[in-house]
Design a protein around this motif. Structure first.
Motif, PDB file in Angstrom:
ATOM      1  N   LEU A 180      24.125  34.776  -6.383  1.00  0.00           N
ATOM      2  CA  LEU A 180      24.107  33.119  -7.125  1.00  0.00           C
ATOM      3  C   LEU A 180      23.869  33.305  -8.500  1.00  0.00           C
ATOM      4  O   LEU A 180      22.541  33.662  -8.729  1.00  0.00           O
ATOM      5  CB  LEU A 180      23.323  32.250  -6.230  1.00  0.00           C
ATOM      6  N   LEU A 181      24.824  33.089  -9.331  1.00  0.00           N
ATOM      7  CA  LEU A 181      24.330  33.208 -10.995  1.00  0.00           C
ATOM      8  C   LEU A 181      24.242  31.735 -11.045  1.00  0.00           C
ATOM      9  O   LEU A 181      25.202  30.819 -11.276  1.00  0.00           O
ATOM     10  CB  LEU A 181      25.757  33.795 -11.613  1.00  0.00           C
ATOM     11  N   PHE A 182      23.223  31.242 -11.871  1.00  0.00           N
ATOM     12  CA  PHE A 182      22.822  29.960 -12.364  1.00  0.00           C
ATOM     13  C   PHE A 182      22.733  30.062 -13.931  1.00  0.00           C
ATOM     14  O   PHE A 182      21.744  30.508 -14.280  1.00  0.00           O
ATOM     15  CB  PHE A 182      21.726  29.381 -11.712  1.00  0.00           C
ATOM     16  N   PHE A 183      23.819  29.432 -14.457  1.00  0.00           N
ATOM     17  CA  PHE A 183      23.972  29.395 -15.794  1.00  0.00           C
ATOM     18  C   PHE A 183      23.194  28.135 -16.366  1.00  0.00           C
ATOM     19  O   PHE A 183      23.829  27.035 -15.977  1.00  0.00           O
ATOM     20  CB  PHE A 183      25.280  29.820 -16.405  1.00  0.00           C
ATOM     21  N   PHE A 184      22.079  28.171 -17.482  1.00  0.00           N
ATOM     22  CA  PHE A 184      21.635  26.956 -17.831  1.00  0.00           C
ATOM     23  C   PHE A 184      21.077  27.195 -19.317  1.00  0.00           C
ATOM     24  O   PHE A 184      21.082  27.919 -19.999  1.00  0.00           O
ATOM     25  CB  PHE A 184      20.329  26.678 -16.579  1.00  0.00           C
ATOM     26  N   ALA A 185      20.716  25.929 -19.718  1.00  0.00           N
ATOM     27  CA  ALA A 185      20.116  25.676 -21.105  1.00  0.00           C
ATOM     28  C   ALA A 185      18.650  25.082 -20.695  1.00  0.00           C
ATOM     29  O   ALA A 185      18.532  24.539 -20.061  1.00  0.00           O
ATOM     30  CB  ALA A 185      21.002  25.098 -22.191  1.00  0.00           C
ATOM     31  N   GLU A 186      17.777  25.557 -21.598  1.00  0.00           N
ATOM     32  CA  GLU A 186      16.234  25.380 -21.458  1.00  0.00           C
ATOM     33  C   GLU A 186      16.437  23.604 -21.665  1.00  0.00           C
ATOM     34  O   GLU A 186      15.574  22.780 -20.987  1.00  0.00           O
ATOM     35  CB  GLU A 186      15.202  26.038 -22.467  1.00  0.00           C
ATOM     36  N   TRP A 187      17.058  23.100 -22.305  1.00  0.00           N
ATOM     37  CA  TRP A 187      16.959  21.832 -22.728  1.00  0.00           C
ATOM     38  C   TRP A 187      17.925  20.631 -21.826  1.00  0.00           C
ATOM     39  O   TRP A 187      17.984  19.418 -22.179  1.00  0.00           O
ATOM     40  CB  TRP A 187      17.267  21.438 -24.216  1.00  0.00           C
ATOM     41  N   CYS A 188      18.653  21.404 -20.927  1.00  0.00           N
ATOM     42  CA  CYS A 188      19.773  20.800 -20.214  1.00  0.00           C
ATOM     43  C   CYS A 188      18.905  20.028 -19.157  1.00  0.00           C
ATOM     44  O   CYS A 188      18.469  20.424 -18.094  1.00  0.00           O
ATOM     45  CB  CYS A 188      20.537  21.770 -19.649  1.00  0.00           C
ATOM     46  N   GLY A 189      18.904  18.424 -19.187  1.00  0.00           N
ATOM     47  CA  GLY A 189      18.484  17.910 -17.900  1.00  0.00           C
ATOM     48  C   GLY A 189      19.239  17.967 -16.843  1.00  0.00           C
ATOM     49  O   GLY A 189      18.399  18.079 -15.400  1.00  0.00           O
ATOM     50  N   ASP A 190      20.362  18.285 -16.668  1.00  0.00           N
ATOM     51  CA  ASP A 190      21.367  18.467 -15.603  1.00  0.00           C
ATOM     52  C   ASP A 190      20.929  19.649 -14.912  1.00  0.00           C
ATOM     53  O   ASP A 190      20.690  19.852 -13.739  1.00  0.00           O
ATOM     54  CB  ASP A 190      22.612  18.228 -15.864  1.00  0.00           C
ATOM     55  N   CYS A 191      20.697  20.839 -15.930  1.00  0.00           N
ATOM     56  CA  CYS A 191      20.278  21.826 -15.236  1.00  0.00           C
ATOM     57  C   CYS A 191      18.790  21.987 -14.344  1.00  0.00           C
ATOM     58  O   CYS A 191      18.791  22.393 -13.443  1.00  0.00           O
ATOM     59  CB  CYS A 191      20.111  22.874 -16.362  1.00  0.00           C
ATOM     60  N   ALA A 214      19.206  33.539 -12.953  1.00  0.00           N
ATOM     61  CA  ALA A 214      19.306  32.428 -13.797  1.00  0.00           C
ATOM     62  C   ALA A 214      19.327  33.073 -15.215  1.00  0.00           C
ATOM     63  O   ALA A 214      18.713  33.563 -15.586  1.00  0.00           O
ATOM     64  CB  ALA A 214      18.201  31.372 -13.600  1.00  0.00           C
ATOM     65  N   ALA A 215      20.601  32.777 -15.630  1.00  0.00           N
ATOM     66  CA  ALA A 215      21.102  33.128 -16.974  1.00  0.00           C
ATOM     67  C   ALA A 215      21.054  32.304 -17.942  1.00  0.00           C
ATOM     68  O   ALA A 215      21.944  31.158 -17.716  1.00  0.00           O
ATOM     69  CB  ALA A 215      22.235  34.206 -16.879  1.00  0.00           C
ATOM     70  N   THR A 216      20.607  32.559 -19.247  1.00  0.00           N
ATOM     71  CA  THR A 216      20.818  31.461 -20.353  1.00  0.00           C
ATOM     72  C   THR A 216      20.981  32.313 -21.741  1.00  0.00           C
ATOM     73  O   THR A 216      20.838  33.485 -21.640  1.00  0.00           O
ATOM     74  CB  THR A 216      19.556  30.587 -20.710  1.00  0.00           C
ATOM     75  N   ARG A 217      21.307  31.654 -22.822  1.00  0.00           N
ATOM     76  CA  ARG A 217      21.174  31.943 -24.081  1.00  0.00           C
ATOM     77  C   ARG A 217      20.147  31.282 -24.915  1.00  0.00           C
ATOM     78  O   ARG A 217      19.524  29.973 -24.316  1.00  0.00           O
ATOM     79  CB  ARG A 217      22.707  31.904 -24.666  1.00  0.00           C
ATOM     80  N   MET A 228      14.602  24.930 -32.622  1.00  0.00           N
ATOM     81  CA  MET A 228      13.579  26.169 -32.312  1.00  0.00           C
ATOM     82  C   MET A 228      13.893  27.377 -32.392  1.00  0.00           C
ATOM     83  O   MET A 228      15.224  27.574 -32.572  1.00  0.00           O
ATOM     84  CB  MET A 228      13.404  25.856 -30.698  1.00  0.00           C
ATOM     85  N   THR A 229      13.038  28.265 -32.709  1.00  0.00           N
ATOM     86  CA  THR A 229      13.378  29.805 -33.189  1.00  0.00           C
ATOM     87  C   THR A 229      13.546  30.222 -31.475  1.00  0.00           C
ATOM     88  O   THR A 229      13.034  29.568 -30.659  1.00  0.00           O
ATOM     89  CB  THR A 229      12.204  30.337 -33.684  1.00  0.00           C
ATOM     90  N   PRO A 230      14.293  31.298 -31.560  1.00  0.00           N
ATOM     91  CA  PRO A 230      14.283  32.073 -30.276  1.00  0.00           C
ATOM     92  C   PRO A 230      12.985  32.242 -29.635  1.00  0.00           C
ATOM     93  O   PRO A 230      12.882  31.961 -28.401  1.00  0.00           O
ATOM     94  CB  PRO A 230      15.211  33.565 -30.436  1.00  0.00           C
ATOM     95  N   ALA A 231      11.965  32.667 -30.304  1.00  0.00           N
ATOM     96  CA  ALA A 231      10.675  33.112 -29.621  1.00  0.00           C
ATOM     97  C   ALA A 231       9.993  31.627 -29.015  1.00  0.00           C
ATOM     98  O   ALA A 231       9.562  31.516 -27.928  1.00  0.00           O
ATOM     99  CB  ALA A 231       9.733  33.511 -30.654  1.00  0.00           C
ATOM    100  N   GLU A 232      10.303  30.658 -29.877  1.00  0.00           N
ATOM    101  CA  GLU A 232       9.836  29.319 -29.432  1.00  0.00           C
ATOM    102  C   GLU A 232      10.549  28.762 -28.242  1.00  0.00           C
ATOM    103  O   GLU A 232       9.891  28.276 -27.150  1.00  0.00           O
ATOM    104  CB  GLU A 232       9.880  28.400 -30.532  1.00  0.00           C
ATOM    105  N   GLU A 233      11.825  28.968 -28.180  1.00  0.00           N
ATOM    106  CA  GLU A 233      12.613  28.459 -27.117  1.00  0.00           C
ATOM    107  C   GLU A 233      12.210  29.301 -25.703  1.00  0.00           C
ATOM    108  O   GLU A 233      12.110  28.759 -24.675  1.00  0.00           O
ATOM    109  CB  GLU A 233      14.144  28.553 -27.408  1.00  0.00           C
ATOM    110  N   LYS A 234      12.296  30.570 -26.053  1.00  0.00           N
ATOM    111  CA  LYS A 234      11.834  31.570 -24.863  1.00  0.00           C
ATOM    112  C   LYS A 234      10.508  30.834 -24.384  1.00  0.00           C
ATOM    113  O   LYS A 234      10.165  30.810 -23.023  1.00  0.00           O
ATOM    114  CB  LYS A 234      11.671  32.800 -25.153  1.00  0.00           C
ATOM    115  N   ALA A 235       9.276  30.698 -25.070  1.00  0.00           N
ATOM    116  CA  ALA A 235       8.104  30.011 -24.423  1.00  0.00           C
ATOM    117  C   ALA A 235       8.126  28.770 -23.841  1.00  0.00           C
ATOM    118  O   ALA A 235       7.391  28.748 -22.940  1.00  0.00           O
ATOM    119  CB  ALA A 235       7.072  30.160 -25.767  1.00  0.00           C
ATOM    120  N   GLN A 236       9.272  28.081 -24.386  1.00  0.00           N
ATOM    121  CA  GLN A 236       9.326  26.721 -23.728  1.00  0.00           C
ATOM    122  C   GLN A 236       9.929  26.927 -22.561  1.00  0.00           C
ATOM    123  O   GLN A 236       9.599  26.267 -21.333  1.00  0.00           O
ATOM    124  CB  GLN A 236      10.467  25.894 -24.532  1.00  0.00           C
TER     125      GLN A 236
END
Length: 236
Positions: A180-191, A214-217, A228-236
């Motif tokens: 099962l591949l779950f593609f998501f974004a950190e800020w996505c409420g639906d995800c 679970a895969a994201t960009r 956010m910078t990539p580092a900030e988003e990864k931490a989030q």
């Protein structure tokens, strides 16, 4: 807009008008659509527009009505909502990426229903060529994938970074197992709302060999005043 769908809803408007203005119109619309109710959201957006005018909240709600109507098999309502979106958001703007993307998504699905999968893919590809924002491009690409990848092997994942103690396995190493591949974004409420469902699927099928990735960009949120910078988003 939606003139023929506002009949006999005076009581609904009276009861809910203040709630929709003071709280979250989009949340209300989504909850009603999830229950298969289109009439109440249609009345509410009309009332909201009269009281507040056309703003981001209104346009996002119209986008959900367009999507809901298409999913519920009411293309005539979807087309009316789509016409409203085209009038109010004719071009890509940073502040209105969500309703603009909704218009593209619904237009493509209506084209698929009317002209077939190939015509819809061509439409989405043309929109992708014109889109600029990463979140919009990803949304369009998602729709291309939904139409073109069904029944085909999953593409390999390029893992340049990960969260956790160990890197995820390659898809090739999992051949023969259900994945099962779950593609998501950190800020996505639906995800985020899918967390409970994913946990139940994992609990039930992991003992039978299911792999879950679970895969994201690192997009940065499209609504952030300061991305956010990539580092900030990864931490989030």
């Amino acid at each position: 807009m939606f003139r023929k769908f506002t009949f006999a809803l005076t009581v609904v408007l009276f009861v809910h008008a203040h709630t929709a203005r003071a709280a979250d119109l989009v949340r209300f619309v989504r909850s009603k659509i999830s229950a298969g109710d289109l009439a109440t959201p249609l009345a509410m957006v009309e009332d909201y527009k009269k009281a507040t005018g056309v703003d981001e909240e209104y346009l996002n709600a119209i986008g959900w009505i367009a999507r809901g109507a298409e999913m519920l098999g009411r293309p005539e309502i979807a087309r009316e909502a789509l016409a409203e979106l085209h009038r109010e958001v004719p071009n890509e703007t940073a502040a209105l990426l969500t309703p603009f993307g909704a218009a593209i998504e619904v237009e493509g699905r209506l084209i698929e229903a009317r002209e077939g999968r190939g015509a819809a893919i061509r439409y989405f590809e043309n929109q992708l060529a014109a889109a600029k924002a990463p979140s919009l491009r990803s949304r369009i690409q998602k729709n291309i994938n939904l139409l073109s990848l069904e029944g085909r092997p999953a593409p390999a994942l390029e893992v340049s970074d990960f969260v956790g103690a160990a890197a995820p396995p390659s898809l090739a190493s999992l051949r023969g197992r259900p994945v099962l591949l779950f593609f998501f974004a950190e800020w996505c409420g639906d995800c985020k709302a899918q967390a409970g469902s994913l946990a139940r699927v994992w609990e039930k099928y992991q003992p039978r060999g299911l792999a879950l990735i679970a895969a994201t960009r690192l997009y940065s949120s499209p609504t952030d005043e300061k991305p956010m910078t990539p580092a900030e988003e990864k931490a989030q």
